[in-house]
Motif scaffolding. Structure first.
Motif, PDB file in Angstrom:
ATOM      1  N   GLN A   3       0.873  -1.180   0.000  1.00  0.00           N
ATOM      2  CA  GLN A   3       0.000   0.000   0.000  1.00  0.00           C
ATOM      3  C   GLN A   3       0.908   1.228   0.000  1.00  0.00           C
ATOM      4  N   ILE A   4       0.692   2.097  -0.966  1.00  0.00           N
ATOM      5  CA  ILE A   4       1.554   3.285  -1.055  1.00  0.00           C
ATOM      6  C   ILE A   4       0.720   4.567  -1.107  1.00  0.00           C
ATOM      7  N   TYR A   5       1.367   5.663  -0.678  1.00  0.00           N
ATOM      8  CA  TYR A   5       0.771   6.998  -0.812  1.00  0.00           C
ATOM      9  C   TYR A   5       1.834   7.925  -1.391  1.00  0.00           C
ATOM     10  N   ILE A   6       1.401   8.740  -2.335  1.00  0.00           N
ATOM     11  CA  ILE A   6       2.311   9.654  -3.042  1.00  0.00           C
ATOM     12  C   ILE A   6       1.716  11.053  -2.997  1.00  0.00           C
ATOM     13  N   SER A   7       2.530  12.067  -2.663  1.00  0.00           N
ATOM     14  CA  SER A   7       2.003  13.429  -2.729  1.00  0.00           C
ATOM     15  C   SER A   7       2.409  14.077  -4.046  1.00  0.00           C
ATOM     16  N   LEU A   8       1.508  14.876  -4.580  1.00  0.00           N
ATOM     17  CA  LEU A   8       1.716  15.552  -5.863  1.00  0.00           C
ATOM     18  C   LEU A   8       1.639  17.055  -5.634  1.00  0.00           C
ATOM     19  N   GLY A   9       2.541  17.801  -6.244  1.00  0.00           N
ATOM     20  CA  GLY A   9       2.491  19.254  -6.135  1.00  0.00           C
ATOM     21  C   GLY A   9       2.958  19.915  -7.409  1.00  0.00           C
ATOM     22  N   SER A  10       2.353  21.060  -7.721  1.00  0.00           N
ATOM     23  CA  SER A  10       2.781  21.830  -8.897  1.00  0.00           C
ATOM     24  C   SER A  10       2.408  23.289  -8.699  1.00  0.00           C
ATOM     25  N   ASN A  11       3.293  24.196  -9.121  1.00  0.00           N
ATOM     26  CA  ASN A  11       2.880  25.613  -9.148  1.00  0.00           C
ATOM     27  C   ASN A  11       3.285  26.300 -10.459  1.00  0.00           C
ATOM     28  N   VAL A  12       3.519  25.485 -11.494  1.00  0.00           N
ATOM     29  CA  VAL A  12       3.760  26.019 -12.834  1.00  0.00           C
ATOM     30  C   VAL A  12       2.821  25.273 -13.776  1.00  0.00           C
ATOM     31  N   ASN A  13       1.934  26.004 -14.476  1.00  0.00           N
ATOM     32  CA  ASN A  13       0.957  25.324 -15.347  1.00  0.00           C
ATOM     33  C   ASN A  13       0.305  24.179 -14.580  1.00  0.00           C
ATOM     34  N   LYS A  14      -0.177  24.491 -13.392  1.00  0.00           N
ATOM     35  CA  LYS A  14      -0.456  23.452 -12.388  1.00  0.00           C
ATOM     36  C   LYS A  14      -1.640  22.553 -12.716  1.00  0.00           C
ATOM     37  N   GLU A  15      -2.648  23.065 -13.381  1.00  0.00           N
ATOM     38  CA  GLU A  15      -3.771  22.180 -13.702  1.00  0.00           C
ATOM     39  C   GLU A  15      -3.311  21.107 -14.686  1.00  0.00           C
ATOM     40  N   TYR A  16      -2.551  21.527 -15.699  1.00  0.00           N
ATOM     41  CA  TYR A  16      -2.064  20.594 -16.717  1.00  0.00           C
ATOM     42  C   TYR A  16      -1.159  19.537 -16.093  1.00  0.00           C
ATOM     43  N   TYR A  17      -0.164  19.959 -15.316  1.00  0.00           N
ATOM     44  CA  TYR A  17       0.815  18.981 -14.813  1.00  0.00           C
ATOM     45  C   TYR A  17       0.219  18.051 -13.760  1.00  0.00           C
ATOM     46  N   LEU A  18      -0.697  18.558 -12.957  1.00  0.00           N
ATOM     47  CA  LEU A  18      -1.312  17.660 -11.970  1.00  0.00           C
ATOM     48  C   LEU A  18      -2.128  16.574 -12.684  1.00  0.00           C
ATOM     49  N   ARG A  19      -2.831  16.989 -13.720  1.00  0.00           N
ATOM     50  CA  ARG A  19      -3.633  16.023 -14.482  1.00  0.00           C
ATOM     51  C   ARG A  19      -2.729  14.981 -15.149  1.00  0.00           C
ATOM     52  N   GLN A  20      -1.631  15.449 -15.753  1.00  0.00           N
ATOM     53  CA  GLN A  20      -0.699  14.514 -16.407  1.00  0.00           C
ATOM     54  C   GLN A  20      -0.144  13.509 -15.396  1.00  0.00           C
ATOM     55  N   ALA A  21       0.167  13.991 -14.206  1.00  0.00           N
ATOM     56  CA  ALA A  21       0.733  13.109 -13.183  1.00  0.00           C
ATOM     57  C   ALA A  21      -0.286  12.063 -12.753  1.00  0.00           C
ATOM     58  N   LEU A  22      -1.537  12.466 -12.575  1.00  0.00           N
ATOM     59  CA  LEU A  22      -2.574  11.513 -12.166  1.00  0.00           C
ATOM     60  C   LEU A  22      -2.775  10.454 -13.242  1.00  0.00           C
ATOM     61  N   ILE A  23      -2.767  10.861 -14.500  1.00  0.00           N
ATOM     62  CA  ILE A  23      -2.932   9.903 -15.603  1.00  0.00           C
ATOM     63  C   ILE A  23      -1.761   8.915 -15.619  1.00  0.00           C
ATOM     64  N   ALA A  24      -0.537   9.429 -15.479  1.00  0.00           N
ATOM     65  CA  ALA A  24       0.652   8.560 -15.540  1.00  0.00           C
ATOM     66  C   ALA A  24       0.666   7.586 -14.360  1.00  0.00           C
ATOM     67  N   LEU A  25       0.346   8.076 -13.170  1.00  0.00           N
ATOM     68  CA  LEU A  25       0.376   7.196 -11.989  1.00  0.00           C
ATOM     69  C   LEU A  25      -0.698   6.118 -12.112  1.00  0.00           C
ATOM     70  N   LYS A  26      -1.873   6.522 -12.566  1.00  0.00           N
ATOM     71  CA  LYS A  26      -2.973   5.568 -12.692  1.00  0.00           C
ATOM     72  C   LYS A  26      -2.591   4.416 -13.615  1.00  0.00           C
ATOM     73  N   ALA A  27      -1.805   4.719 -14.652  1.00  0.00           N
ATOM     74  CA  ALA A  27      -1.404   3.702 -15.632  1.00  0.00           C
ATOM     75  C   ALA A  27      -0.461   2.661 -15.027  1.00  0.00           C
ATOM     76  N   HIS A  28       0.247   3.008 -13.963  1.00  0.00           N
ATOM     77  CA  HIS A  28       1.240   2.093 -13.389  1.00  0.00           C
ATOM     78  C   HIS A  28       0.768   1.392 -12.115  1.00  0.00           C
ATOM     79  N   LEU A  29      -0.323   1.866 -11.526  1.00  0.00           N
ATOM     80  CA  LEU A  29      -0.672   1.405 -10.174  1.00  0.00           C
ATOM     81  C   LEU A  29      -2.015   0.679 -10.159  1.00  0.00           C
ATOM     82  N   ILE A  30      -2.251  -0.060  -9.076  1.00  0.00           N
ATOM     83  CA  ILE A  30      -3.471  -0.857  -8.906  1.00  0.00           C
ATOM     84  C   ILE A  30      -4.313  -0.199  -7.801  1.00  0.00           C
TER      85      ILE A  30
END
Ligand SMILES: Nc1ncnc2c1ncn2[C@@H]1O[C@H](COP(=O)(O)OP(=O)(O)OP(=O)(O)O)[C@@H](O)[C@H]1O
Ligand SMILES: Nc1nc2c(c(=O)[nH]1)N=C(CO)CN2
Length: 162
Positions: A3-30
């Protein structure tokens, strides 16, 4: 399975990068889940507001490989090794917990920031109130209830179509 927990943060183009990170993480995790997205002022330096969120998931990826994967996703999303600690960032991914592992390498676990920063603890408390912090020896809900730093205020952001 860990069981893992990961924190995500962005303050440059933040809506775009947060969304990209969620998509990428979802692709690798269960059993992927994520908290609300919260906005807050930059802590530790003067800069644009941040978006922060926390992802919870199960994984069979070993710890060292998981750390490499997080760094790769950061690099894929505009993060460079020149970014100073307290500076604007396109994407910051920090592993908070890997089961109840306590270690300093390849990552500091549990990460110190969990108990210090509302931008980590509040989203974590939303999705993992009953998770037990192995060194603080309290649940996340207990840590969040006891947290008292009026300087750090977060507000939820509408974040559709995740
Ligand atoms: N729990 C962890 N999760 C992710 N990386 C970690 C962790 N613990 C140590 N590291 C390693 O330590 C390095 C420095 O991490 P640290 O988070 O302190 O600085 P940073 O990533 O530049 O800034 P930030 O405070 O925004 O995360 C990272 O590049 C990573 O290699
Ligand atoms: N609000 C907020 N402030 C920060 C953040 C962050 O994610 N959110 N990350 C930092 C560097 O790790 C420094 N300051």
């Amino acid at each position: 399975m860990a069981q893992i927990y990961i924190s995500l943060g962005s303050n440059v183009n933040k809506e775009y990068y947060l969304r990209q990170a969620l998509i990428a993480l979802k692709a690798h995790l269960i059993e992927f889940e994520h908290s609300s997205v919260f906005e807050s002022e930059a802590v530790g330096f003067a800069g644009n507001n941040f978006y922060n969120s926390v992802v919870g998931a199960q994984t069979q990826i070993p710890l060292t490989e998981l750390c490499q994967l997080l760094k790769q996703i950061e690099r894929d999303n505009g993060r460079t090794d020149n970014d100073k600690k307290f500076s604007p960032r396109t994407l910051d991914l920090d592993l908070l917990f890997y089961d109840d592992v306590i270690c300093d390498t390849p990552a500091q676990l549990p990460r110190d920031e969990i108990t210090k920063n509302a931008f980590v603890l509040q989203p974590l408390a939303e999705i993992a109130p009953d998770f037990y912090h192995p060194t603080a020896k309290q649940t996340i809900a207990q840590l969040w209830n006891a947290y008292n730093n009026p300087k750090q205020k977060l507000w939820k952001v509408e974040f559709t179509n995740l």
